[in-house]
Design an enzyme around this catalytic site. Sequence first.
Site, PDB file in Angstrom:
ATOM      1  N   GLU A 112      -2.550   2.884   3.026  1.00 47.19           N
ATOM      2  CA  GLU A 112      -3.432   1.879   3.633  1.00 47.19           C
ATOM      3  C   GLU A 112      -2.873   0.495   3.322  1.00 47.19           C
ATOM      4  O   GLU A 112      -2.707   0.134   2.159  1.00 47.19           O
ATOM      5  CB  GLU A 112      -4.856   2.011   3.079  1.00 47.19           C
ATOM      6  CG  GLU A 112      -5.836   1.019   3.668  1.00 47.19           C
ATOM      7  CD  GLU A 112      -7.201   1.072   3.003  1.00 47.19           C
ATOM      8  OE1 GLU A 112      -7.984   0.123   3.185  1.00 47.19           O
ATOM      9  OE2 GLU A 112      -7.487   2.059   2.293  1.00 47.19           O
ATOM     10  N   ASP A 141     -13.637  -7.654  -1.496  1.00 48.63           N
ATOM     11  CA  ASP A 141     -12.625  -7.408  -2.513  1.00 48.63           C
ATOM     12  C   ASP A 141     -12.825  -8.218  -3.789  1.00 48.63           C
ATOM     13  O   ASP A 141     -13.308  -9.345  -3.768  1.00 48.63           O
ATOM     14  CB  ASP A 141     -11.237  -7.701  -1.937  1.00 48.63           C
ATOM     15  CG  ASP A 141     -10.843  -6.690  -0.889  1.00 48.63           C
ATOM     16  OD1 ASP A 141     -11.009  -5.490  -1.162  1.00 48.63           O
ATOM     17  OD2 ASP A 141     -10.386  -7.084   0.195  1.00 48.63           O
TER      18      ASP A 141
END
Length: 256
Positions: A46, A57
Amino acid sequence: MNKLYKFFELKKKNILCIYFTAGYPTISSTEKIVTTLQDLPVDLIEIGIPYSDPLADGIVIQNSNKISLKNGMNVSLLFSQIKKIKDSIRTPIILMGYYNQFYQFGEDKFLKESQESGISGLIFPDLPVNVFVKKYQKMFQKHLLSMIFLITPKTDPDRISLLSKITDSFLYLVSSNSITGEPILFGDKQISYFNRIQKLSPHVPKLIGFGIRDKKTFDFSCQYANGGIIGSSFIQSLNKNRLKYSIREYITSLFG
């Protein structure tokens, strides 16, 4: 039929997906990381498209995004880099970005470039499901691309049922209501959540992400899903002066 669908037909368990940010630690690292990972026991790769405001994140991936953008990485350059090595890539590749990047680049152009680059699937966490179904699902199918959907502990059963029906690859189970890279103590709460998802969508492959960081947590993800996704701790392990060695050392540690 896309590569991800074929992959999950052949492999059902102990699936390892490795995430990293394109253009980190250097602008030329992307190709080296992909080609190194595919010679190791890594099943899926990924690649994160750097973004100025990666909402989901934690600090590790945020910092890698900042450095990558400073290095000059962008969507066009990423496609160009992947195209250079696509004929030698055996491992399915997923791109993870944000809806604004997809929209600004041009949706059809993005999907066309993804197909031409040999990409297998895309993740846009902030793309509304109803918008995907109405506007993009047929476009994804035309370009043989999978859309990967995220499920969290707060996702209601009706939505889980819908996502299970429209996915043609796997569901990404976010382990907890936190950001990436946070230390998570997997216990009864997570087990109950994973078991609940399994009952609601027993025939759909699932990978667990957020907090998967070492052999212990990867083994845990394999016990309650088809495998796990590792990002922040892998990124932390990257040494730009010893890139290939640091990658091999980290992946080996997951199986030692």
